[in-house]
Design a protein around this motif. Structure first.
Motif, short mmCIF file in Angstrom:
data_model
loop_
_atom_site.label_atom_id
_atom_site.label_comp_id
_atom_site.label_asym_id
_atom_site.label_seq_id
_atom_site.Cartn_x
_atom_site.Cartn_y
_atom_site.Cartn_z
N GLU A 118 48.24 -31.79 19.16
CA GLU A 118 48.11 -31.40 20.56
C GLU A 118 46.83 -32.00 21.14
N PRO A 119 46.86 -32.52 22.37
CA PRO A 119 45.65 -33.10 22.96
C PRO A 119 44.49 -32.11 23.00
N ASN A 120 43.30 -32.60 22.62
CA ASN A 120 42.07 -31.81 22.67
C ASN A 120 42.09 -30.57 21.79
N VAL A 121 42.91 -30.59 20.73
CA VAL A 121 42.97 -29.47 19.79
C VAL A 121 42.86 -30.00 18.36
N TRP A 122 42.00 -29.35 17.59
CA TRP A 122 41.82 -29.69 16.17
C TRP A 122 42.05 -28.43 15.34
N ARG A 123 42.81 -28.55 14.28
CA ARG A 123 43.08 -27.41 13.40
C ARG A 123 42.69 -27.78 11.97
N VAL A 124 41.94 -26.89 11.34
CA VAL A 124 41.55 -27.06 9.94
C VAL A 124 41.99 -25.83 9.17
N SER A 125 42.74 -26.04 8.10
CA SER A 125 43.23 -24.93 7.29
C SER A 125 42.19 -24.49 6.28
N PRO A 126 42.20 -23.20 5.90
CA PRO A 126 41.27 -22.75 4.86
C PRO A 126 41.63 -23.38 3.52
N SER A 127 40.61 -23.84 2.79
CA SER A 127 40.85 -24.47 1.49
C SER A 127 39.54 -24.67 0.77
N ALA A 128 39.63 -24.92 -0.53
CA ALA A 128 38.46 -25.33 -1.30
C ALA A 128 38.19 -26.80 -1.03
N LEU A 129 36.92 -27.19 -1.03
CA LEU A 129 36.55 -28.58 -0.84
C LEU A 129 36.15 -29.19 -2.18
N ARG B 216 26.56 -35.17 7.60
CA ARG B 216 27.88 -34.56 7.41
C ARG B 216 28.19 -34.41 5.92
N ALA B 217 27.85 -35.43 5.15
CA ALA B 217 28.12 -35.38 3.72
C ALA B 217 27.34 -34.27 3.04
N LEU B 218 26.10 -34.03 3.48
CA LEU B 218 25.30 -32.94 2.90
C LEU B 218 25.97 -31.59 3.15
N VAL B 219 26.44 -31.36 4.38
CA VAL B 219 27.09 -30.09 4.70
C VAL B 219 28.35 -29.91 3.86
N LEU B 220 29.19 -30.93 3.80
CA LEU B 220 30.44 -30.82 3.06
C LEU B 220 30.20 -30.63 1.57
N ALA B 221 29.21 -31.33 1.03
CA ALA B 221 28.89 -31.17 -0.40
C ALA B 221 28.37 -29.77 -0.68
N ALA B 222 27.57 -29.22 0.24
CA ALA B 222 27.02 -27.88 0.05
C ALA B 222 28.11 -26.82 0.07
N LEU B 223 29.20 -27.08 0.81
CA LEU B 223 30.29 -26.11 0.93
C LEU B 223 31.41 -26.35 -0.07
N SER B 224 31.26 -27.35 -0.93
CA SER B 224 32.32 -27.69 -1.88
C SER B 224 32.35 -26.70 -3.04
N SER B 225 33.43 -26.79 -3.81
CA SER B 225 33.60 -25.89 -4.95
C SER B 225 33.05 -26.48 -6.24
N GLU B 226 32.51 -27.69 -6.16
CA GLU B 226 31.98 -28.36 -7.35
C GLU B 226 30.89 -29.34 -6.93
N PRO B 227 30.02 -29.75 -7.84
CA PRO B 227 28.93 -30.67 -7.47
C PRO B 227 29.45 -32.03 -7.00
N GLY B 228 28.62 -32.72 -6.25
CA GLY B 228 28.95 -34.06 -5.79
C GLY B 228 27.71 -34.93 -5.72
N TRP B 229 27.92 -36.23 -5.47
CA TRP B 229 26.84 -37.21 -5.38
C TRP B 229 26.87 -37.87 -4.00
N LEU B 230 25.68 -38.08 -3.44
CA LEU B 230 25.50 -38.92 -2.26
C LEU B 230 24.64 -40.10 -2.69
N ARG B 231 25.20 -41.28 -2.63
CA ARG B 231 24.47 -42.47 -3.06
C ARG B 231 24.04 -43.29 -1.84
N ARG B 232 22.83 -43.83 -1.90
CA ARG B 232 22.21 -44.58 -0.80
C ARG B 232 22.16 -43.75 0.47
#
Length: 445
Positions: free
Chosen positions: A240-251, A35-51
């Motif tokens: 709402e039950p069984n509903v997830w909403r994510v707004s557009p934004s930079a990561l 999950r961290a690899l996907v989110l880092a790849a889609l971010s607007s700036e570099p990041g680190w994954l340690r261990r």
């Protein structure tokens, strides 16, 4: 030296000579790493994954993102005593870049790769073909494919609803509301949520099917999205039950230290339970969304006790193993290890809520039934799980079906039953590359 020469086709599972007493350092979580690899790849700036975990599944994810244009630089540990993740890749620097095709992605048999990356591929400029191991063709993917089409993607799958397939990325995706049946895999929901901040309209995912399995993994996805700046509305915070909403934004790029994989700690905790010994897992988090944290309660109910301190989790067996009646719908990946312990218990067990395991790396319910019974056990499948009546077991070959959790489950039985041989123990490299060495090390060999 080839893998087969290191781990022969039949690996004699070590028999415990007494109570184990060991500290076992477990590598990073596969679920968090991917999950961290996907989110880092889609971010607007570099990041680190340690261990991070460095295993087949996580390397498949990293290689796929690299193929689409993301830079992932590995910093190698200089410690000669380090093993696994620390020895081969102590930290990964992820540098986002415009995604592109044409490329071919090998998903292996990794559910996270085959489900999390098609939404990412819709953001690439050009086609991205997905292929993998033969078993990957049989694993459910229809929910992701149909949802992405509703959200504006063009996908060629020859109407199979499974791999192989090609996602024709257009550099962006409209997004918006979509209804899916994710009762066969919670990864369908996580897959859409992870990429949603980059969709033009974000996403609203509505689960329309029966009970949703593995909810802790969706909570993990939501927590990790929020940690990189995404706005997420979910049922558990008043939505709402069984509903997830994510707004557009930079990561945002983050510096993230990956938690130990608590599900991969399972066989070592089981060893303490089965042998009446004691095992400490360093760095066990005090708060986590990992399903493996449920082992504290489950294995305590089966006859052990645990203490969580700043040093980690110490689990102690009592010398007796009790059967259990437990709903594992939220923590289905723990079923093979629990079944192995239950086969050695002093009373019957019923494991329920895990019908979806028939669609995992293998049909885990059928595989566990067959392999434990061929060692003299008495296991029957139910509509949504297993009923296990302990009987004296004997040695024999424990087949793994290229499933890492089958290999570790057989090894747990081998602690108490002489002559158990694990077929293809090397399949543990999917999430725990050094398992044979860690296992024998725990036993003092």
């Amino acid at each position: 030296m080839t893998e087969s020469s290191v781990h022969p086709a039949l690996w004699p599972a070590p028999l415990a000579s007494g109570a184990v007493d060991a500290t076992v350092t477990v590598p990073g979580s596969k679920s968090v790493t991917n999950r961290a690899l996907v989110l880092a790849a889609l971010s607007s700036e570099p990041g680190w994954l340690r261990r991070p975990l460095r295993s087949r599944d996580t390397l498949l994810m990293a290689d796929a993102l690299r193929a689409m244009g993301v830079r992932i630089e590995e910093t190698v540990s200089s410690s000669s005593s380090a093993t696994g993740a620390e020895a081969a890749g102590e930290a990964w620097r992820v540098i986002p870049a415009p995604l592109h095709g044409p490329v071919t992605v090998d998903v292996g048999n990794a559910g996270t790769v085959m489900r999390f990356l098609p939404p990412v591929a819709t953001l690439a400029d050009g086609p991205v073909r997905f292929d993998g191991d033969p078993r990957s063709y049989e694993r459910p993917l229809t929910g992701v494919i149909e949802a992405l089409r509703v959200l504006g993607a063009r996908i060629d799958d020859d109407s199979r609803g499974s791999l192989p397939m090609t996602v024709h990325g257009g550099g962006a995706l409209d997004g918006g509301p979509v209804a899916i049946d994710a009762s066969s895999s919670s990864q369908f929901v996580s897959a859409l949520l992870l990429s949603a901040p980059r969709f033009n309209q974000g996403v609203e995912v509505r689960h329309t099917g029966d009970r949703l399995p593995s909810m802790p993994h969706i909570r993990m996805t939501v927590d990790m999205l929020r940690a990189v700046g995404a706005q997420v509305d979910e049922p558990e915070t008043g939505g709402e039950p069984n509903v997830w909403r994510v707004s557009p934004s930079a990561l945002l790029g983050r510096d993230l230290t990956i938690e130990p994989d608590l599900s991969n700690a399972q066989p070592f905790l089981a060893a303490a339970l089965v042998t009446g010994g004691r095992v400490t897992i360093p760095d066990w988090p005090s708060r986590t969304t990992q399903p493996g944290d449920a082992l504290r309660d489950i294995f305590t109910a089966m006859g052990g006790s645990c203490e969580l301190t700043e040093q980690g989790l110490t689990f102690t067996g009592s010398g007796r193993v009790h059967g259990i009646d437990v709903d594992l719908s939220e923590v289905g990946e723990l079923t093979p290890g629990i079944a192995a312990v239950a086969a050695l218990a002093d009373s019957p067990s019923t494991l329920s809520g895990v019908a979806h395991l028939r669609l995992h790396e293998t049909d885990r319910l059928a595989a566990l039934t067959k392999e434990i019974n061929e060692l003299g056990g008495d296991v029957t499948e139910t509509a949504d799980g297993l009923h296990i009546r302990p009987r004296p077991l004997h040695g024999g070959t424990f087949h793994t079906y290229d499933d890492h959790r089958m290999a570790t489950a057989g090894s747990v039985i081998g602690l108490a039953v002489p002559g158990v041989e694990i077929e293809n123990v090397a399949t543990t490299a999917k999430t725990l590359p050094d398992f044979p060495q860690m296992w024998t090390g725990m036993l003092g060999a």
